[in-house]
Scaffold this motif. Sequence first.
Motif, mmCIF file in Angstrom:
data_model
loop_
_atom_site.group_PDB
_atom_site.id
_atom_site.type_symbol
_atom_site.label_atom_id
_atom_site.label_comp_id
_atom_site.label_asym_id
_atom_site.label_seq_id
_atom_site.Cartn_x
_atom_site.Cartn_y
_atom_site.Cartn_z
ATOM 1 N N TYR A 62 44.684 -37.522 71.080
ATOM 2 C CA TYR A 62 43.456 -38.157 71.586
ATOM 3 C C TYR A 62 42.723 -38.818 70.438
ATOM 4 O O TYR A 62 42.647 -38.273 69.329
ATOM 5 C CB TYR A 62 42.531 -37.108 72.227
ATOM 6 C CG TYR A 62 41.190 -37.686 72.632
ATOM 7 C CD1 TYR A 62 41.037 -38.300 73.869
ATOM 8 C CD2 TYR A 62 40.091 -37.642 71.772
ATOM 9 C CE1 TYR A 62 39.815 -38.862 74.248
ATOM 10 C CE2 TYR A 62 38.865 -38.197 72.144
ATOM 11 C CZ TYR A 62 38.736 -38.807 73.388
ATOM 12 O OH TYR A 62 37.534 -39.364 73.756
ATOM 13 N N ILE A 63 42.138 -39.983 70.743
ATOM 14 C CA ILE A 63 41.204 -40.604 69.795
ATOM 15 C C ILE A 63 40.116 -41.307 70.608
ATOM 16 O O ILE A 63 40.418 -42.031 71.548
ATOM 17 C CB ILE A 63 41.938 -41.556 68.802
ATOM 18 C CG1 ILE A 63 40.948 -42.146 67.785
ATOM 19 C CG2 ILE A 63 42.705 -42.665 69.518
ATOM 20 C CD1 ILE A 63 41.632 -42.704 66.540
ATOM 21 N N GLY A 64 38.885 -41.039 70.298
ATOM 22 C CA GLY A 64 37.782 -41.623 71.070
ATOM 23 C C GLY A 64 36.470 -40.999 70.662
ATOM 24 O O GLY A 64 36.387 -40.347 69.625
ATOM 25 N N PRO A 65 35.454 -41.167 71.503
ATOM 26 C CA PRO A 65 34.132 -40.659 71.117
ATOM 27 C C PRO A 65 33.952 -39.160 71.353
ATOM 28 O O PRO A 65 33.041 -38.558 70.812
ATOM 29 C CB PRO A 65 33.175 -41.442 72.024
ATOM 30 C CG PRO A 65 33.998 -41.822 73.209
ATOM 31 C CD PRO A 65 35.421 -41.927 72.753
ATOM 32 N N LYS A 66 34.819 -38.575 72.183
ATOM 33 C CA LYS A 66 34.603 -37.177 72.575
ATOM 34 C C LYS A 66 35.293 -36.203 71.625
ATOM 35 O O LYS A 66 36.107 -36.606 70.799
ATOM 36 C CB LYS A 66 35.145 -36.960 73.984
ATOM 37 C CG LYS A 66 34.466 -37.815 75.022
ATOM 38 C CD LYS A 66 35.011 -37.486 76.393
ATOM 39 C CE LYS A 66 34.735 -38.624 77.363
ATOM 40 N NZ LYS A 66 35.890 -38.991 78.143
ATOM 41 N N ASP A 67 35.020 -34.926 71.844
ATOM 42 C CA ASP A 67 35.730 -33.895 71.095
ATOM 43 C C ASP A 67 37.184 -33.859 71.592
ATOM 44 O O ASP A 67 37.427 -33.757 72.800
ATOM 45 C CB ASP A 67 35.036 -32.549 71.315
ATOM 46 C CG ASP A 67 35.769 -31.446 70.584
ATOM 47 O OD1 ASP A 67 36.146 -31.672 69.423
ATOM 48 O OD2 ASP A 67 35.983 -30.378 71.182
ATOM 49 N N ALA A 68 38.124 -33.954 70.681
ATOM 50 C CA ALA A 68 39.535 -34.089 71.061
ATOM 51 C C ALA A 68 40.106 -32.797 71.639
ATOM 52 O O ALA A 68 40.993 -32.831 72.492
ATOM 53 C CB ALA A 68 40.353 -34.509 69.836
ATOM 54 N N THR A 69 39.603 -31.653 71.170
ATOM 55 C CA THR A 69 40.274 -30.381 71.469
ATOM 56 C C THR A 69 40.377 -30.093 72.960
ATOM 57 O O THR A 69 41.391 -29.597 73.431
ATOM 58 C CB THR A 69 39.553 -29.216 70.747
ATOM 59 O OG1 THR A 69 39.248 -29.654 69.428
ATOM 60 C CG2 THR A 69 40.418 -27.985 70.688
ATOM 61 N N ALA A 70 39.306 -30.426 73.710
ATOM 62 C CA ALA A 70 39.318 -30.128 75.146
ATOM 63 C C ALA A 70 40.483 -30.848 75.816
ATOM 64 O O ALA A 70 41.255 -30.247 76.573
ATOM 65 C CB ALA A 70 37.998 -30.546 75.767
ATOM 66 N N PHE A 71 40.648 -32.157 75.499
ATOM 67 C CA PHE A 71 41.768 -32.890 76.095
ATOM 68 C C PHE A 71 43.102 -32.324 75.620
ATOM 69 O O PHE A 71 44.039 -32.159 76.404
ATOM 70 C CB PHE A 71 41.710 -34.393 75.761
ATOM 71 C CG PHE A 71 43.021 -35.077 76.073
ATOM 72 C CD1 PHE A 71 43.376 -35.359 77.391
ATOM 73 C CD2 PHE A 71 43.940 -35.369 75.055
ATOM 74 C CE1 PHE A 71 44.612 -35.930 77.690
ATOM 75 C CE2 PHE A 71 45.172 -35.940 75.356
ATOM 76 C CZ PHE A 71 45.506 -36.230 76.670
ATOM 77 N N LEU A 72 43.183 -32.036 74.324
ATOM 78 C CA LEU A 72 44.461 -31.559 73.777
ATOM 79 C C LEU A 72 44.903 -30.286 74.491
ATOM 80 O O LEU A 72 46.057 -30.160 74.902
ATOM 81 C CB LEU A 72 44.350 -31.308 72.270
ATOM 82 C CG LEU A 72 44.036 -32.532 71.403
ATOM 83 C CD1 LEU A 72 43.898 -32.112 69.934
ATOM 84 C CD2 LEU A 72 45.111 -33.616 71.532
#
Length: 607
Positions: A7-17
């Motif tokens: 993931y790369i973007g404005p949000k915290d990546a960990t939740a998506f990961l």
Amino acid sequence: MCGIVAYIGPKDATAFLLEGLQRLEYRGYDSAGVAVAAKNGLKVCKVKGRVADLAAAVPARFKGTTGIGHTRWATHGVPSDANAHPHTDVSERIAVVHNGIIENADQLRALLAADGVVFTSETDTEVLAHLVAAHSGEGVELEDAVRAALGQIVGTYGIAVLDARQPDRIVVARNGSPIVLGLGEKEMFVASDVAALVRYTRQVVHLEDGELATVRADGFRTFTEDARTVTRQPSTVDWEVASYDTAGYQHYLLKEIHEQPAAVERTLSGRLDERFATAHLGGLNLDARELREIRRVKILGCGSAYYAGEMGAQLIEELARIPAHSEPASEFRYRNPVIEADTLYVAVSQSGETYDTLAAVQEIKRKGGRVLGVVNTVGSAIARECDGGIYLHAGPEISVASTKAFTSTVIAFALLALHFGRIHDLSPADGRRIVAGLKALPDHIREILKQEEQIAELAAAYADNAGMMFIGRTRGYPVAREGAQKLKEISYVHAEAYPASELKHGPLALISPELPTVALVPDDELLDKNLTTLGEIKARSGRILAIAHRTPEAKLIDHCLVVPKSEPELDPLLLNIPLQLLAYYAALALGRDVDKPRNLAKSVTVE
Ligand code: G6P
């Protein structure tokens, strides 16, 4: 097998990961890990075990808006925290997740060790992290360092690479192992399987072999290993997001068994031609004249795909009178096969990723042969490698053991056989008979599924044995093989499939009250022969569960499940449906992990 998310973007990546990794659990894995680029460098967390274990291990302060994650299925080195991905270089600046196998890892390891690199894992992947680091001197773009590292590697890979000094990008690459980019609003996702992405975006870009991409929050750039930019247009994932959930069923497997009437309807949709009593298959890329020149059909697949191919071979021989044969792709590829110009090769794969099947396709193509794909996953490696084919449109299959994709594959072969047959000598009347038979199948399957409760009771009663024998004659033999396979895979009960005709030539010695037999007894021209075999088993005190069109005499069987009769050529497909439920409920009774059986993976992407 292994899975990649990024993931790369404005949000915290960990939740998506973490959620993405959970979506990839079905593929089979033994450890999981994530890495994010934080303000003060990389943060890495990885554990042996489940994604839930990883989620519990991730510290609260694990924050970053660029990250990569992985589920690992051990190849080089045991499942352990240390061997889990992501792997990092010595300075913990570069992190890599990798699917596939680096064949020259040992040589590269020796070279790096000679330069003073101390390895922290037994994996082939760690080599890659050190190589990328070695190439990323001051001012070097991450993509150039990755390209240089890949230039030293022999093997297969799908990779995602993170550099703590360049947190504005992730670099990904594909060679033999899928990588899909997911396009969001000012954010980008990466996965090895769209299942991880569909909740976030349905706009995707599939990388081709030999391609890399630099992924940034606001877009991506694709390029080749020699740095030539290539343009890739996004496509839309057409599978429903809901089809990735269990929809209230206890397991994906049960849900997928119940989805079969709808899956069959989708496989048939728009392909039946009542006027000419044939099938239309737009993706074959072969006209009638070319098809007439075909003298033989060779079908290749692994596991259930191979057994579905056996049913397909029978359909083609019966309806088109063209010799057809199914062989495990995993064997075919190693035996220097003779490739003939007038043979049509057909590769079968639900996932479109099975490495042995892909290698068989590549071997055939290298020798100038023509290959069709019967594949469920649109745009998958096997689908793309083939000259044409038939998509199943069965929808995503998540449970490791194949059910709806198996059934849809047999339907696809029935369509191919009908099309072939009508080009050859299948009469219009027989063509109409098959068209009507195919149209009636979804309702026939619904009828069988209504017997679920009775099948569950029988399964619980029969599961209690050390083993089971499955027998069938000619058309029934592939049914017996697939039935035995399903039982083995998910219940771990030993099951052996034999042609009923061969029983007296050996395995009859095994028959006893402790080894029950599942007998396929269709009401066809071999009914009498099958009844004789039942008598032979009974004479040895064997217990029998018959799957039949009408219940045989009570003295010949212990139990019987009656299935509706279709056309004789299509009957095998229906006879198989109760065996799926039998395996499911046997596994349930034994308390097995139905959707993720031990030691197995949904897509076997290694040799
Ligand atoms: C694995 C799975 C089987 C599957 C086989 C072929 O072994 O455990 O259930 O039948 O791969 O998979 P494919 O995706 O090529 O159909």
